[in-house]
Structures are given as C-alpha cells and as structure tokens.
Design an enzyme around this catalytic site. Structure first.
Site, PDB file in Angstrom:
ATOM      1  CD  GLU A  61      39.525  98.069   2.937  1.00 46.80           C
ATOM      2  OE1 GLU A  61      40.673  97.690   2.635  1.00 46.80           O
ATOM      3  OE2 GLU A  61      38.494  97.460   2.605  1.00 46.80           O
TER       4      GLU A  61
HETATM    5  C1  LIG Z   1      33.756  96.550  11.761  1.00 46.06           C
HETATM    6  C2  LIG Z   1      34.892  95.928  11.009  1.00 46.06           C
HETATM    7  C3  LIG Z   1      34.732  95.533   9.698  1.00 46.06           C
HETATM    8  C4  LIG Z   1      35.779  94.912   9.000  1.00 46.06           C
HETATM    9  N1  LIG Z   1      35.585  94.467   7.724  1.00 46.06           N
HETATM   10  C5  LIG Z   1      36.556  93.726   7.127  1.00 46.06           C
HETATM   11  C6  LIG Z   1      36.314  93.058   5.875  1.00 46.06           C
HETATM   12  O1  LIG Z   1      35.235  93.163   5.308  1.00 46.06           O
HETATM   13  N2  LIG Z   1      37.308  92.304   5.328  1.00 46.06           N
HETATM   14  C7  LIG Z   1      38.505  92.159   5.948  1.00 46.06           C
HETATM   15  O2  LIG Z   1      39.380  91.465   5.422  1.00 46.06           O
HETATM   16  N3  LIG Z   1      38.777  92.788   7.126  1.00 46.06           N
HETATM   17  C8  LIG Z   1      37.830  93.532   7.733  1.00 46.06           C
HETATM   18  N4  LIG Z   1      38.074  94.121   8.956  1.00 46.06           N
HETATM   19  C9  LIG Z   1      39.385  93.927   9.551  1.00 46.06           C
HETATM   20  C10 LIG Z   1      40.177  95.229   9.611  1.00 46.06           C
HETATM   21  O3  LIG Z   1      40.648  95.575   8.327  1.00 46.06           O
HETATM   22  C11 LIG Z   1      41.302  95.060  10.632  1.00 46.06           C
HETATM   23  O4  LIG Z   1      40.725  94.914  11.910  1.00 46.06           O
HETATM   24  C12 LIG Z   1      42.238  96.259  10.615  1.00 46.06           C
HETATM   25  O5  LIG Z   1      42.939  96.322   9.393  1.00 46.06           O
HETATM   26  C13 LIG Z   1      43.252  96.245  11.757  1.00 46.06           C
HETATM   27  O6  LIG Z   1      43.904  95.012  11.830  1.00 46.06           O
HETATM   28  P1  LIG Z   1      43.949  94.223  13.213  1.00 46.06           P
HETATM   29  O7  LIG Z   1      42.568  94.239  13.792  1.00 46.06           O
HETATM   30  O8  LIG Z   1      44.602  92.924  12.973  1.00 46.06           O
HETATM   31  O9  LIG Z   1      44.822  95.143  14.138  1.00 46.06           O
HETATM   32  P2  LIG Z   1      46.443  95.021  14.468  1.00 46.06           P
HETATM   33  O10 LIG Z   1      47.130  94.701  13.208  1.00 46.06           O
HETATM   34  O11 LIG Z   1      46.522  94.060  15.607  1.00 46.06           O
HETATM   35  O12 LIG Z   1      46.730  96.446  14.912  1.00 46.06           O
HETATM   36  C14 LIG Z   1      46.489  96.945  16.244  1.00 46.06           C
HETATM   37  C15 LIG Z   1      47.109  98.316  16.363  1.00 46.06           C
HETATM   38  O13 LIG Z   1      48.511  98.233  16.210  1.00 46.06           O
HETATM   39  C16 LIG Z   1      48.976  99.057  15.167  1.00 46.06           C
HETATM   40  N5  LIG Z   1      50.008  98.332  14.430  1.00 46.06           N
HETATM   41  C17 LIG Z   1      49.990  97.062  13.969  1.00 46.06           C
HETATM   42  N6  LIG Z   1      51.130  96.768  13.351  1.00 46.06           N
HETATM   43  C18 LIG Z   1      51.904  97.845  13.415  1.00 46.06           C
HETATM   44  C19 LIG Z   1      53.206  98.169  12.959  1.00 46.06           C
HETATM   45  N7  LIG Z   1      53.973  97.289  12.301  1.00 46.06           N
HETATM   46  N8  LIG Z   1      53.675  99.410  13.195  1.00 46.06           N
HETATM   47  C20 LIG Z   1      52.928 100.308  13.839  1.00 46.06           C
HETATM   48  N9  LIG Z   1      51.698 100.060  14.312  1.00 46.06           N
HETATM   49  C21 LIG Z   1      51.195  98.845  14.097  1.00 46.06           C
HETATM   50  C22 LIG Z   1      47.767  99.359  14.307  1.00 46.06           C
HETATM   51  O14 LIG Z   1      47.875 100.645  13.697  1.00 46.06           O
HETATM   52  C23 LIG Z   1      46.633  99.323  15.314  1.00 46.06           C
HETATM   53  O15 LIG Z   1      46.473 100.578  15.924  1.00 46.06           O
HETATM   54  C24 LIG Z   1      37.023  94.749   9.647  1.00 46.06           C
HETATM   55  C25 LIG Z   1      37.190  95.170  10.977  1.00 46.06           C
HETATM   56  C26 LIG Z   1      36.144  95.736  11.664  1.00 46.06           C
HETATM   57  C27 LIG Z   1      36.346  96.138  13.113  1.00 46.06           C
END
Ligand SMILES: Cc1cc2nc3c(=O)[nH]c(=O)nc-3n(C[C@H](O)[C@H](O)[C@H](O)COP(=O)(O)OP(=O)(O)OC[C@H]3O[C@@H](n4cnc5c(N)ncnc54)[C@H](O)[C@@H]3O)c2cc1C
Length: 408
Positions: free
Chosen positions: A250
C-alpha cells in the site's frame, strides 16, 4: 466494455477459490489516452463473466501466472496476473483512474496501519505470558519467589521496559486508529469536510508510523523469548515476518513520508495541518492547569512534542522551498514525530478519561490506574523522541546528500 491485455505483479489474493467470483480492479491505459500516470483509467475485470440474470458465465481471459515465494503472510497468495484480452468495464471516467483508485487506497492504508497494530498486539500478548512464565535470574532488589529456583523474567527492569514500550504503543495506537476510523465515518456519513481533510493528512501517519513501530514491537516481543524467539516452534518469528510486509505494501513507508511532507502538509493551503495544531493547542488550553501532577506527566510533554512538530513544519516551510532535499531528507523523521504527537494526544485524552472515572468511582479502578501508569510511561519515555527527530530534520540535506553515488 474494453479488452485488456497486460500483466500485474504482486497481487494479493489474485487467485483463490474462497469466493465464487473475483472482481479485479485494474488500472490500464485506453489507446490514445494522455502519456504517463494521467492517462490511466480504472476497470473492473471479473474472473467469471456475469450473465444478465446474475448467474456465472464463461471464465474471463485473466489468469494467474505464478505465486510468489515470500518472507511471511503465507496465508495469502501473492500472484502474477496475466490479462490476455480480458473483458473490463470502465469504473468512473476515462483517464481518471488514479483518483478513483485513491478513494479505495486511503482506507486500505488505514487498514494496513491496523495490521501494524494487530501484529504488535498479538506479539505483546505472547511476550507478556512468556515473561510471567519463564524463570531466569533473580530480581536485583531481592528474591521475589524464594519457593522457585529463579524469579520470572517480568521482575527484570529491562524486560519491563520492553513490555511497557509494547503495551503503551499498542494501547495508544488502538486509540489513534479508532480516531482515524471515526473521522472516516464522519467524512462518509455526515459529509464532514474537516474530518475528511484531517484523516487525509493523517493517513500516511497511520500507515507509516503504526507499521514501522508495529514491526519494531514484534522484534521486541521476540527478544523477550531469548533463544526461543528464534525457534519456529514458539511462533514469535511469524509475527515479525508477517509484520514486515505492512511497512512495504500500500505504498512503502518512505513514500508515505513523502506523501505527508511533499503533498499533505501543503494540501488546501496547509489548512488541515493548521487545524491539527489548533486542535492540540485547544485541547491543552482547555484541560491544563487543573491538576499539577497530570500537567507535569501528560500535558507538558504533549505541549513540548507538539512544539517540536510545529518547529519541524516551520523548518520545511523556510528551507524546503529553496531546496526540496532539505524537506525530504527529514520526511521519515517528520512522519514519526507526527505519529508520536498523535499517540501523545491519545494518551492525554485517555489519561483524562481515566482520571475522571477514578474521581467519579465508576468502573474498575485498577483498570484506570493501569491506564494512567501506562500513559505516564509513554509521555515520559517515548514521546520525547520528537526532540531527536527535530534535531535531525534541522540538519537538512547536507549530510544526507554529501556522497556521490559512486562513493557509497
Ligand atoms: C506481498 C505483497 C503484496 C502486494 N499486494 C498488492 C496488491 O494486492 N495490489 C497492488 O496493486 N500492489 C500490491 N503490492 C505492491 C506493493 O504495493 C508495492 O510493492 C509497494 O507499494 C512498493 O512499490 P515498489 O515495489 O514498486 O517499490 P519502489 O517504488 O521501487 O520503491 C523501492 C524503495 O524506494 C523508495 N522510494 C521509491 N520512490 C521514492 C521517492 N520518490 N522518494 C523516496 N523514496 C522512494 C520506497 O520507499 C522503497 O523503499 C504487493 C506487494 C507485495 C510485496
């Protein structure tokens, strides 16, 4: 309807047979729409098509590609979903998908904050039972159970410190999340715009702070078990593994902090954050000065912490404009300060209610005495964390941004 092709990853409960049908909410681009995030629309994609009479029809062209292997939450299938020309129905307006999705996301974020609290609570309850049961060492002030080969862990100050940190967080967080949920009700049921603004401001705090600290608390609870905390048979590592995801999904907590500082503080001209500060100020004004002990143990720490939070807000206003890195280097600290001030406010309110109940002689006196003692602990030992967060924030971006990427 539209035909949707593409892939989604990380979809919680993307596929299961616990319900007769699944409705997937899918963000996708309609051909020719604007570039970037502004171009996405929201669709409903059913697993089974639904006939005119409501009966389930053909299977839609949406299928699970694989199920992820995860660190925790093994009861929930996290799926890769493939859409191969699946029928989707537009929800809301074309290209307004992000806004439509956020009506769901905001409440989902409060729900994830609840997971942080719930994991901390169940871990605490286990740690407490273990601390009363496990015999190890003697109380430093003299043996408490001479009939036993050793005293239980709960006699040791450091174990008590840990249990008090857990208990005061869990009870404060429970009040905080209930407050947030009641604001959502007021916004939805009574069209209360102020409540809507306030909960929108606090949503990243509820999500980010409660899941960061909730995770820390599961680690503390695990630590109470010593070696057994690391042994699967006792179940403590499961709470830690399960709590970890709440900090990530989320919207990762770093992004919650970014949302709070980069967007929510300035939303509607800063009206909601000003309303928050006014509310705390009015609460202190209306309730301080009646009981010296209560002022010293509850009201003054709350006043000091809320002053720290305001100073941090002021720092962002003065320094964030000229260099946004100055604000975003402190965003995590700010989210945590905000969380502490909210829990401090909750504890002051609970303390007042407990004091009143004791004075009126209503209810269980020991319950209210315990509330007051737990609140005093939070105000004395947890809330002052705001001053460290403020100190960090006021150093700005210099030390954070000093290294070239190559020098890490
Ligand atoms: C078990 C699991 C269940 C999930 N279920 C769902 C679901 O049902 N539906 C759905 O849509 N998604 C789902 N997700 C996706 C989840 O919401 C995302 O993985 C999460 O929001 C993080 O996004 P990302 O993986 O793209 O990480 P990134 O966006 O690549 O982030 C990586 C890191 O960089 C940091 N970061 C990124 N951008 C910035 C910025 N501009 N400034 C500062 N820091 C930054 C973040 O805080 C994080 O620590 C799920 C993920 C998992 C692992």
């Amino acid at each position: 309807s539209y035909k949707i092709t593409g892939q989604k990853i990380f979809i919680s409960s993307g596929e299961h047979d616990m319900a007769e049908n699944i409705i997937h909410l899918v963000l996708a681009k309609i051909e020719g729409g604007p570039e970037g995030i502004k171009g996405v629309s929201l669709f409903i994609v059913p697993k089974f098509m639904v006939e005119e009479d409501g009966a389930l029809g053909e299977r839609n062209a949406v299928s699970v590609g694989s199920i992820e292997e995860k660190m925790g939450i093994h009861g929930n299938s996290t799926c890769v979903m493939n859409y191969d020309g699946a029928v989707g129905y537009l929800l809301g307006d074309e290209h307004k998908g992000m806004r439509a999705m956020f009506t769901m996301m905001n409440e989902a974020r409060v729900g994830v904050g609840m997971q942080g609290l719930a994991q901390a609570d169940v871990a605490y309850q286990n740690a407490l039972a273990y601390a009363k049961d496990r015999l190890q060492g003697r109380a430093v002030t003299g043996t408490e159970h001479p009939d036993k080969p050793a005293d239980p862990l709960i006699v040791h100050p450091d174990i008590r410190r840990s249990l008090m940190e857990q208990k005061s967080f869990v009870e404060g967080a429970r009040a905080f999340i209930l407050w947030g949920a009641s604001l959502i009700d007021a916004a939805h049921r009574a069209d209360d715009k102020d409540a809507d603004g306030l909960v929108s401001l606090m949503t990243p705090v509820i999500k980010g702070f409660l899941t960061d600290i909730g995770y820390d608390m599961t680690v503390k609870a695990q630590q109470v078990y010593g070696g057994h905390g690391y042994i699967e048979e006792w179940g403590m590592s499961q709470f830690t593994r399960d709590a970890r995801i709440a900090m990530i999904y989320e919207g990762a907590n770093g992004v919650q902090a970014l949302d709070l500082v980069g967007r929510k503080l300035a939303q509607d001209g800063g009206k909601h954050v000003m309303a928050f500060f006014d509310m705390v100020k009015t609460f202190i004004k209306e309730n301080a000065g009646q009981d010296a002990e209560f002022d010293a143990s509850f009201m003054e720490p709350l006043k000091a912490a809320s002053k720290d939070l305001q100073s941090a807000g002021m720092y962002f206003m003065q320094n964030g404009m000229k260099n946004p890195n100055n604000a975003l280097s402190g965003s995590n600290d700010f989210m945590h300060m905000f969380g502490h001030v909210c829990l401090g406010l909750m504890w002051a309110k609970m303390g007042l209610a407990a004091k009143k109940a004791l004075k009126d002689g209503t209810g269980d006196a020991s319950f209210y005495e315990t509330k007051l003692a737990t609140g005093r602990f939070y105000m004395a030992r947890q809330l002052p964390a705001t001053s460290l967060h403020l100190k960090r924030i006021e150093t700005g971006a210099d030390t954070v941004m000093a290294l070239d990427a190559a020098n890490f």
